[in-house]
Design a protein around this motif. Structure first.
Motif, PDB file in Angstrom:
ATOM      1  N   PHE A  76       1.582  10.445  -0.567  1.00 57.41           N
ATOM      2  CA  PHE A  76       0.115  10.098  -0.564  1.00 57.41           C
ATOM      3  C   PHE A  76      -0.285  10.487  -2.008  1.00 57.41           C
ATOM      4  N   SER A  77       0.407  10.039  -2.987  1.00 62.13           N
ATOM      5  CA  SER A  77      -0.082  10.229  -4.239  1.00 62.13           C
ATOM      6  C   SER A  77      -0.874   9.311  -5.140  1.00 62.13           C
ATOM      7  N   LEU A  78      -2.024   9.698  -5.742  1.00 65.75           N
ATOM      8  CA  LEU A  78      -2.789   8.503  -5.992  1.00 65.75           C
ATOM      9  C   LEU A  78      -2.838   8.593  -7.624  1.00 65.75           C
ATOM     10  N   ALA A  79      -1.334   8.895  -8.198  1.00 66.57           N
ATOM     11  CA  ALA A  79      -1.136   8.844  -9.613  1.00 66.57           C
ATOM     12  C   ALA A  79      -1.138   7.306 -10.090  1.00 66.57           C
ATOM     13  N   ASN A  80      -0.674   6.521  -9.273  1.00 70.97           N
ATOM     14  CA  ASN A  80      -0.562   5.009  -9.644  1.00 70.97           C
ATOM     15  C   ASN A  80      -1.876   4.534  -9.819  1.00 70.97           C
ATOM     16  N   TYR A  81      -2.851   4.939  -8.945  1.00 71.34           N
ATOM     17  CA  TYR A  81      -4.308   4.387  -9.061  1.00 71.34           C
ATOM     18  C   TYR A  81      -5.103   4.808 -10.278  1.00 71.34           C
ATOM     19  N   THR A  82      -4.844   6.133 -10.593  1.00 68.90           N
ATOM     20  CA  THR A  82      -5.438   6.811 -11.791  1.00 68.90           C
ATOM     21  C   THR A  82      -4.851   6.191 -12.874  1.00 68.90           C
ATOM     22  N   ASN A  83      -3.595   5.945 -12.986  1.00 67.41           N
ATOM     23  CA  ASN A  83      -2.903   5.430 -13.877  1.00 67.41           C
ATOM     24  C   ASN A  83      -3.471   4.093 -14.511  1.00 67.41           C
ATOM     25  N   VAL A  84      -3.339   3.505 -13.326  1.00 64.58           N
ATOM     26  CA  VAL A  84      -3.833   1.732 -13.737  1.00 64.58           C
ATOM     27  C   VAL A  84      -5.541   1.503 -14.117  1.00 64.58           C
ATOM     28  N   LEU A  85      -6.154   2.624 -13.405  1.00 63.46           N
ATOM     29  CA  LEU A  85      -7.545   2.590 -13.855  1.00 63.46           C
ATOM     30  C   LEU A  85      -8.051   3.292 -14.751  1.00 63.46           C
ATOM     31  N   THR A  86      -7.171   4.233 -15.576  1.00 63.70           N
ATOM     32  CA  THR A  86      -7.651   4.908 -16.785  1.00 63.70           C
ATOM     33  C   THR A  86      -6.837   4.310 -18.088  1.00 63.70           C
ATOM     34  N   ASN A  87      -5.740   3.987 -17.713  1.00 66.37           N
ATOM     35  CA  ASN A  87      -4.834   3.682 -18.946  1.00 66.37           C
ATOM     36  C   ASN A  87      -5.059   2.215 -19.017  1.00 66.37           C
ATOM     37  N   GLY A  88      -5.067   1.599 -20.459  1.00 71.87           N
ATOM     38  CA  GLY A  88      -4.847   0.264 -20.826  1.00 71.87           C
ATOM     39  C   GLY A  88      -6.349  -0.396 -20.301  1.00 71.87           C
ATOM     40  N   VAL A  89      -6.079  -1.926 -20.139  1.00 72.90           N
ATOM     41  CA  VAL A  89      -7.250  -2.542 -19.917  1.00 72.90           C
ATOM     42  C   VAL A  89      -7.693  -3.225 -18.663  1.00 72.90           C
ATOM     43  N   PHE A  90      -6.870  -2.596 -17.760  1.00 68.52           N
ATOM     44  CA  PHE A  90      -6.900  -3.187 -16.305  1.00 68.52           C
ATOM     45  C   PHE A  90      -8.463  -3.422 -15.877  1.00 68.52           C
ATOM     46  N   PRO A  91      -9.024  -2.157 -15.861  1.00 66.37           N
ATOM     47  CA  PRO A  91     -10.647  -2.229 -15.524  1.00 66.37           C
ATOM     48  C   PRO A  91     -11.312  -3.361 -16.213  1.00 66.37           C
ATOM     49  N   LEU A  92     -10.953  -3.633 -17.770  1.00 70.76           N
ATOM     50  CA  LEU A  92     -11.648  -4.789 -18.263  1.00 70.76           C
ATOM     51  C   LEU A  92     -11.270  -5.906 -17.636  1.00 70.76           C
ATOM     52  N   ASN A  93      -9.798  -6.200 -17.253  1.00 65.20           N
ATOM     53  CA  ASN A  93      -9.605  -7.411 -16.527  1.00 65.20           C
ATOM     54  C   ASN A  93     -10.161  -7.743 -15.216  1.00 65.20           C
ATOM     55  N   ILE A  94     -10.440  -6.626 -14.339  1.00 65.52           N
ATOM     56  CA  ILE A  94     -11.297  -6.883 -13.292  1.00 65.52           C
ATOM     57  C   ILE A  94     -12.794  -7.284 -13.483  1.00 65.52           C
ATOM     58  N   ILE A 106       0.836  -1.197   0.046  1.00 64.84           N
ATOM     59  CA  ILE A 106      -0.073  -0.083  -0.064  1.00 64.84           C
ATOM     60  C   ILE A 106       0.828   1.303   0.032  1.00 64.84           C
ATOM     61  N   LEU A 107       2.083   1.187   0.797  1.00 62.11           N
ATOM     62  CA  LEU A 107       2.723   2.248   0.689  1.00 62.11           C
ATOM     63  C   LEU A 107       3.438   2.746  -0.353  1.00 62.11           C
ATOM     64  N   THR A 108       3.889   1.497  -1.120  1.00 63.63           N
ATOM     65  CA  THR A 108       4.575   2.004  -2.245  1.00 63.63           C
ATOM     66  C   THR A 108       3.554   2.331  -3.222  1.00 63.63           C
ATOM     67  N   SER A 109       2.246   1.873  -3.371  1.00 65.10           N
ATOM     68  CA  SER A 109       1.278   2.275  -4.585  1.00 65.10           C
ATOM     69  C   SER A 109       1.038   3.769  -4.236  1.00 65.10           C
ATOM     70  N   LEU A 110       1.167   4.246  -3.166  1.00 66.62           N
ATOM     71  CA  LEU A 110       0.995   5.659  -2.863  1.00 66.62           C
ATOM     72  C   LEU A 110       2.190   6.778  -3.274  1.00 66.62           C
ATOM     73  N   LYS A 111       3.330   6.020  -3.961  1.00 62.79           N
ATOM     74  CA  LYS A 111       4.425   6.732  -4.190  1.00 62.79           C
ATOM     75  C   LYS A 111       4.459   6.921  -5.505  1.00 62.79           C
ATOM     76  N   SER A 112       4.976   8.256  -6.130  1.00 61.81           N
ATOM     77  CA  SER A 112       4.929   8.269  -7.446  1.00 61.81           C
ATOM     78  C   SER A 112       6.329   8.846  -7.775  1.00 61.81           C
ATOM     79  N   GLY A 113       6.906   8.657  -9.008  1.00 55.93           N
ATOM     80  CA  GLY A 113       7.878   9.327  -9.275  1.00 55.93           C
ATOM     81  C   GLY A 113       9.383   8.711  -8.855  1.00 55.93           C
ATOM     82  N   THR A 114      10.413   9.497  -8.288  1.00 53.47           N
ATOM     83  CA  THR A 114      11.441   9.007  -7.826  1.00 53.47           C
ATOM     84  C   THR A 114      11.144   8.685  -6.358  1.00 53.47           C
TER      85      THR A 114
END
Lengths: 275, 331
Positions: free
Chosen positions: A49-67, A29-37
Motif C-alpha cells: 500500500f504505497s502511495l509513492a507512484n501517486y505522489t510521483n505522478v502528481l508532483t513531478n512533471g506536467v501531469f496535473p497540467l495534462n489533467i 490499482i494493485l500495481t499502482s500501489l506498489k513501489s520499487g521492486t
C-alpha cells in the motif's frame, strides 16, 4: 439436467463475466500501489500500500497540467456541442421542412467518418488558423464526433415528446427560440445529462487528434500524456507511475458511469455511439 | 429514451397541425425560417470540421504535398495510387498505393483484426446479454461491472493490458503457467505469432460490454408472452433460443455488428500504443498516420486515408440500407 447443476453453471458464468470485466482494472490499482521492486512480484491480492507512484505522478512533471487540459477541452466541447445541438435538434424534430431527411442522413454519415479521413485536411486547417499546439485545435476538431451524436440523440428524444406541450405556446404566439428555451429545455435535462456525459467521455478519451495537433508537453491531454510516459532510461518503463496515472484519470469516469448507469445505457442504445 | 432501435427515424406527429392548409400561413413560414436559423450554426461547424477537411484530404492524395510544404502542393494525378515507371529498356515497375505490399499488409491486418474481434465480441456479447436478461440475485451489480471496461479510456486499457501481458512480470503468463496452458512465458505483444491476438484480446475485453448492451436492448424488446407460450407448449429452452429469440433479435445484432465493424476498421489508438512499430499489427489508419506525420509522405498518407474513407463509406451505405432508416420523417 438437475436444477442444481444448471444453477451452479449459471452462477459460474456470472462470476466469469464479473472477473473478466473487473480484474484488469483491479490489477491496475494493485500495481499502482506498489513501489520499487515490489512491482516485479506478482500478487493476486493487495499486499503493498504505497502511495509513492501517486505522489510521483502528481508532483513531478506536467501531469496535473495534462489533467487540467483534458478537463478544459472536454467541458468546452460538451457545452458548445450541446448548445448547437439543442436548437438544431428542435428544428430537425419539430419543424417539417424540405431536405430534412437528407440532413439527417448527412449527420448520420458524419458520425461514422473515420477520423483519419479528415486528419490531413484538418491538420492543414489547424495550422492555417494558427491553432497548432493549442487546446483550441482539439476543441474545434472534437466537434466532428460529438456534434453529430448529440444532434442525433437529442432529435430522437425531442420527437418523442407529445405535441400538446408546444401547442399552447404556439397559439400564444411564442417564438421558436422561446419555445426551445422555456418549454423544451426544462423537459430535456435527462437527455442533456446523458448526451453531455457521453460527449465528455468521448472527448476525454480521444487520442489521434490529440497526438497530431499538439506536440507540446504542457498542452497535451491525458491520453497522450499516459501513452508517452517514460522512465529515466529507454528500457525502464515506469509501470507503477503509468498505472497510478491511469487510475487517476479513470476513477472519475467509472464513478460517473456507475451513477448514471441507466441513462447511459439508454443513450447508447438510442444513439448507437461507439465505445 | 425508451427507444431502443439504433438510429430510430425521427417521425413527427407534431407536424400534423402544421400540415393543415389553413394554418400553413405566416406561422408556418416563421417556423420554417427559424428552423434554418437554428440549423445554420451546426451546419457551418460540421462543414468546417468534416466536409472541408475531407475534400482537402482527397485533394492532397492527388498532389505531391509534403509535411513541410503542404501549401505548395502540385497536382500529380493518380501517381500516389498508381504509377508505371518505364526504365527505358523494356523493363518497368509499378509504384503507388495499389502496388505497395506494405499497404496491402495493412489492409489485410485491418480486415483480419476486424473480422475476428467483431465475431468474438458478437458471440460473447450475446452470452453476456442473455445472462443480463435473466432474473437473478445481484443482476444490477453484474450490469454495473460489465460497464467498467467500456468506461476505461482505450489508451489506459492498452497500457493496463501491456503490463498484464509483460513477458517477464506479466500476470497473464503467471496465470496461464499456473494453470498449465503454457510452459514458458510468452512475449505477447512482441512475438509475431501473438501480437495480433494480443490486440484482439484487449479489443474484445474493451468492447464486448458495448455489444452486450446493444443486444440486451434488443432482447428486452422481445415480448414476455412469447416465452410463456413456448413454455406451455413444452418446447426446450435451447430450441426456443434458436427458433424464437435469435430471429427476433437478429436486427439488433446486425446493427450492432455493423457499428462495431465500422469502428474496428478505423482502429488506431489501441494498436499504436499496445504494439508500436509492429508490421504484424499495423492497420490502415496506423499506416496512413505514419506516412502523414512520420515519414514525410503527406500526399501518400492522404491517399491511404482516402482509400480507407471509401471502404467505410461503402459499409455505411450498406448499414443505412440494412437498418432501413426512415429519414423522410414518417414518409
Amino acid at each position: 439436467m438437475p436444477t442444481a447443476v444448471k444453477k451452479t453453471g449459471f452462477y459460474a458464468l456470472v462470476v466469469f463475466i464479473v472477473l473478466f470485466s473487473v480484474f484488469p482494472f483491479y490489477y491496475a490499482i494493485l500495481t499502482s500501489l506498489k513501489s520499487g521492486t515490489a512491482l516485479f512480484r506478482i500478487n493476486y491480492i493487495p499486499v503493498d500500500f504505497s502511495l509513492a507512484n501517486y505522489t510521483n505522478v502528481l508532483t513531478n512533471g506536467v501531469f496535473p497540467l495534462n489533467i487540467l487540459n483534458s478537463v478544459i477541452v472536454a467541458v468546452t466541447v460538451v457545452v458548445i456541442s450541446l448548445f448547437l445541438a439543442v436548437t438544431a435538434a428542435y428544428a430537425l424534430s419539430r419543424i417539417n421542412f424540405r431536405g430534412r431527411g437528407l440532413l439527417l442522413l448527412t449527420i448520420l454519415a458524419v458520425s461514422m467518418f473515420p477520423q483519419i479521413a479528415v486528419l490531413a485536411g484538418l491538420f492543414e486547417m489547424v495550422r492555417w488558423m494558427g491553432l497548432y499546439n493549442s487546446l483550441f485545435s482539439l476543441i474545434f476538431a472534437y466537434m466532428i464526433f460529438t456534434l453529430p451524436f448529440t444532434v442525433w440523440v437529442l432529435t430522437t428524444f425531442m420527437r418523442d415528446l407529445p405535441v400538446e406541450i408546444e401547442e399552447a405556446a404556439i397559439v400564444d404566439g411564442a417564438s421558436p427560440f422561446v419555445i426551445v428555451m422555456k418549454i423544451f429545455l426544462p423537459l430535456m435535462w435527462p437527455a442533456l445529462v446523458t448526451t453531455g456525459l457521453l460527449a465528455f467521455i468521448a472527448a476525454w478519451n480521444e487520442f489521434l487528434f490529440a497526438l497530431t495537433f499538439v506536440a507540446n508537453n504542457d498542452t497535451r491531454t491525458v491520453p497522450v500524456a499516459i501513452a508517452l510516459l517514460s522512465g529515466a532510461s529507454e528500457q525502464e518503463i515506469p509501470w507503477g507511475t503509468i498505472m497510478a496515472a491511469s487510475v487517476i484519470v479513470t476513477v472519475p469516469l467509472i464513478v460517473l458511469v456507475l451513477i448514471f448507469q441507466r441513462k447511459i445505457v439508454s443513450g447508447l442504445t438510442a444513439g448507437g455511439v461507439k465505445g | 429514451m425508451t427507444n431502443v432501435t439504433i438510429g430510430a427515424p425521427p417521425t413527427d406527429k407534431a407536424m400534423a397541425a402544421e400540415k393543415r392548409p389553413a394554418t400553413r400561413s405566416k406561422l408556418s413560414r416563421q417556423r420554417l425560417r427559424s428552423a434554418w436559423i437554428f440549423l445554420t450554426p451546426m451546419l457551418i461547424v460540421l462543414a468546417l470540421v468534416a466536409g472541408w477537411p475531407l475534400v482537402e484530404t482527397i485533394y492532397y492524395s492527388f498532389t505531391n504535398a509534403s509535411l513541410s510544404n503542404i501549401a505548395g502542393a502540385e497536382w500529380v494525378g493518380l501517381r500516389n495510387y498508381y504509377e508505371y515507371v518505364d526504365y527505358g529498356d523494356g523493363e518497368g515497375e509499378y509504384f503507388g498505393l495499389f502496388f505497395d505490399s506494405q499497404w496491402w499488409n495493412a489492409v489485410w491486418n485491418t480486415v483480419y483484426y476486424s473480422a475476428i474481434s467483431v465475431s468474438i465480441e458478437t458471440v460473447l456479447g450475446l452470452v453476456f446479454a442473455l445472462v443480463l436478461n435473466a432474473e437473478f440475485k445481484g443482476r444490477s451489480f453484474v450490469r454495473a461491472a460489465v460497464l467498467i471496461p467500456w468506461a476505461i479510456p482505450t489508451i489506459v486499457s492498452a497500457k493496463m493490458w501491456a503490463w498484464m501481458m509483460n513477458d517477464q512480470f506479466g500476470i497473464l503468463n503467471d496465470m496461464l503457467m499456473t494453470v498449465g496452458l503454457i510452459s514458458a512465458p510468452v512475449a505477447w505483444t512482441a512475438n509475431p505469432d501473438t501480437a495480433m491476438w494480443a490486440v484482439i484480446i484487449v479489443d474484445v475485453w474493451k468492447t464486448t460490454p458495448f455489444m452486450a448492451l446493444l443486444i440486451l436492448a434488443g432482447l428486452q424488446m422481445v415480448p414476455g408472452d412469447v416465452y410463456e407460450a413456448a413454455k406451455i407448449d413444452g418446447i426446450h429452452p435451447v430450441e426456443v433460443f434458436w427458433k424464437v429469440t435469435l430471429p427476433l433479435i437478429r436486427p439488433a445484432i446486425l446493427v450492432a455488428v455493423i457499428f462495431r465493424a465500422l469502428d474496428a476498421l478505423r482502429v488506431f489508438d489501441l494498436i499504436y500504443v499496445l504494439t508500436p512499430n509492429n508490421t504484424d499489427t499495423k492497420t490502415m489508419s496506423v499506416f496512413a498516420q505514419e506516412n502523414l506525420f512520420q515519414f514525410d509522405k503527406f500526399a501518400y498518407g492522404s491517399a491511404a486515408s482516402t482509400f480507407l474513407f471509401l471502404v467505410i463509406a461503402m459499409i455505411t451505405l450498406l448499414y443505412i440500407k440494412v437498418a432501413k432508416l426512415d429519414l423522410g420523417g414518417g414518409r
